[in-house]
Design an enzyme around this catalytic site. Structure first.
Site, PDB file in Angstrom:
ATOM      1  CG  ASP A 102      37.885  39.258  34.068  1.00 43.12           C
ATOM      2  OD1 ASP A 102      36.697  39.301  34.425  1.00 43.12           O
ATOM      3  OD2 ASP A 102      38.845  39.293  34.863  1.00 43.12           O
TER       4      ASP A 102
ATOM      5  CG  ASP B 109      36.270  43.246  38.781  1.00 42.93           C
ATOM      6  OD1 ASP B 109      36.426  44.361  39.294  1.00 42.93           O
ATOM      7  OD2 ASP B 109      35.176  42.849  38.332  1.00 42.93           O
TER       8      ASP B 109
END
Length: 250
Positions: free
Chosen positions: A18, A20
């Site tokens: 991922d 953020d």
């Protein structure tokens, strides 16, 4: 019983990240965006959206809470402006740049990105951190269904050549680095082990969501040797907050 062995070594075929909250701490920037977005919309509860939507695609959040503005082109434009408008609020998750650079230095592509952010925003975060983007850089623009649906992580593992192998899971060992419930659920549904990053949520919450190993950040993780014969790379966890004992059998 949780593991206590340190350092802990995992041999994996691929790693999916991922962005953020996992590579960059962008939550303050995104929170500032939501507050500005809601200023002229009395019905829009920015604080509720900030609380509930971390790990979602921005389009999905707007479609749910401000559906009149759910236009993909408009949302892409809004999100693409976040790094420039609010980027001063964002910093690297400690150790992320070093870890990504080590993965980039391997003789074979062994990592991919699968983010709920748009391509424009995610690319700008990587530019800010000066990280070379991996070949498989999957964003909100590349999937029909965002997290918690497994599509983003399935695309990542399939792209790297390690689809789910139900007959022999040991031949397709993929880990997901995540900080948010939606992404954790997506990674688990995609048949991956989850490395929980405790940047956004605490240890107990990440354990409850089913993370297999939990770290404070990336500073305690090293990339070891690549074995061309087994097509595995070693991840070494010098320290961690929690790890399931079944990782030793994986």
């Amino acid at each position: 019983m949780p593991l206590t062995t340190k350092p802990l070594s995992l041999k994996i075929n691929a790693a999916l990240f991922d962005v953020d909250g996992t590579i960059i701490i962008s939550q303050p920037a995104i929170a500032a965006f939501w507050r500005d977005f809601g200023k002229d919309k009395p019905y829009f509860d920015a604080e509720h959206v900030i609380h509930i939507s971390h790990g979602w695609r921005t389009y999905d959040a707007i479609a749910k809470f401000a559906p009149d503005f759910a236009d993909e082109e408009y949302v892409n434009k809004l999100e693409g402006e976040i790094p420039e408008k609010y980027g001063e609020h964002s910093i690297e998750v400690p150790g992320a740049v070093k870890l990504c650079n080590a993965l980039n230095a391997l003789p074979k592509e062994k990592w991919a990105v699968a983010t709920s952010g748009t391509r424009d925003m995610a690319k700008k975060w990587f530019d800010i951190l000066k990280i070379k983007r991996p070949e498989y850089f999957i964003t909100a623009n590349d999937v029909k269904q965002g997290k918690p649906h497994p599509e983003p992580y399935l695309k990542g593992r399939n792209g790297l050549g390690f689809p789910i192998n139900e007959q022999d899971p040991s031949k397709s060992k993929v880990v997901v680095f995540e900080d948010a419930p939606a992404g954790i659920a997506a990674g688990k549904a995609a048949g991956c082990k989850i490395v929980g990053i405790a940047t956004t949520f605490d240890l107990d919450f990440l354990k409850e969501k089913g993370c297999d190993i939990i770290v404070k950040n990336h500073e305690s993780i090293r990339v070891g040797e690549y074995n061309a014969e087994t097509d595995e790379v070693e991840l070494i966890f010098d320290d961690y907050l929690y790890a399931k004992d079944d990782l030793l059998k994986w």
